[in-house]
Enzyme design. Structure first.
Site, PDB file in Angstrom:
ATOM      1  N   PRO A   1      -6.912  53.786  14.810  1.00 28.88           N
ATOM      2  CA  PRO A   1      -7.801  52.654  14.523  1.00 28.88           C
ATOM      3  C   PRO A   1      -7.302  51.293  15.011  1.00 28.88           C
ATOM      4  CG  PRO A   1      -6.600  53.246  12.555  1.00 28.88           C
ATOM      5  CD  PRO A   1      -6.206  54.249  13.618  1.00 28.88           C
ATOM      6  N   CYS A   2      -7.237  51.132  16.323  1.00 31.59           N
ATOM      7  CA  CYS A   2      -6.825  49.842  16.864  1.00 31.59           C
ATOM      8  C   CYS A   2      -7.861  48.764  16.556  1.00 31.59           C
ATOM      9  CB  CYS A   2      -6.538  49.940  18.355  1.00 31.59           C
ATOM     10  SG  CYS A   2      -7.872  50.605  19.335  1.00 31.59           S
TER      11      CYS A   2
END
Length: 172
Positions: free
Chosen positions: A128-129
């Site tokens: 989850p950048c």
């Protein structure tokens, strides 16, 4: 390939696991991008088993509070792997800064390198950048578009609020 609330989605697998989840506006553009990144890849139409895998990925993208239990093939440098591991530890609905991630992985002066590792991430939402923002709280670049990043964060916040409200209603 398929479609989800964020637009077109392409899922690629290797013999080791899911190696790419990409988001975009057009399936053909996603296919070209994956072909450019994975030069040895052979694009194939989905059989029944692969179609079920795509459905699982889309379900996760649309509800990131679900547990993603498919094997991953996330190849990168040792530094990128450390960043990606730290990203996966950010709770759904939370955000952190590039410099905070750099601190967590023991490289406090590496905020720009953390941003580079985020940009190299091939696994949208699973790594989850999108939960990494500037220290001042502003949104910054996202490989799959800043609007998608904002939408993902809104969806996660909405999901958390629904869960919290349901928990309040369930408690005596």
């Amino acid at each position: 390939m398929g479609h989800c609330v964020l637009g077109a989605i392409l899922v690629a697998v290797s013999r080791y696991g899911v190696c790419a989840i990409t988001l975009g506006d057009e399936s053909t553009t996603l296919a070209r991008d994956v072909q450019d990144r994975f030069t040895q890849a052979q694009l194939q139409t989905a059989d029944k088993t692969f179609a079920q895998l795509i459905v699982k990925v889309i379900d996760f993208v649309e509800n990131p509070a679900l547990n993603f239990d498919l094997p991953l093939d996330s190849r990168g440098t040792a530094f990128q792997q450390r960043v990606w591991q730290a990203l996966r530890a950010i709770p759904v609905g939370s955000t952190t800064s590039y410099s905070e991630i750099a601190q967590r992985i023991g490289a406090p002066k590496s905020a720009r390198a953390v941003a580079g590792a985020c940009a190299a991430n091939n696994l949208a939402v699973v790594i989850p950048c999108h939960r990494v923002i500037h220290r001042d709280g502003s949104l910054s670049g996202y490989r799959w578009g800043i609007e998608r990043k904002a939408q993902l964060l809104r969806r996660e916040q909405d999901s958390l609020e629904l869960q919290n409200n349901a928990a309040k209603l369930a408690s005596p």
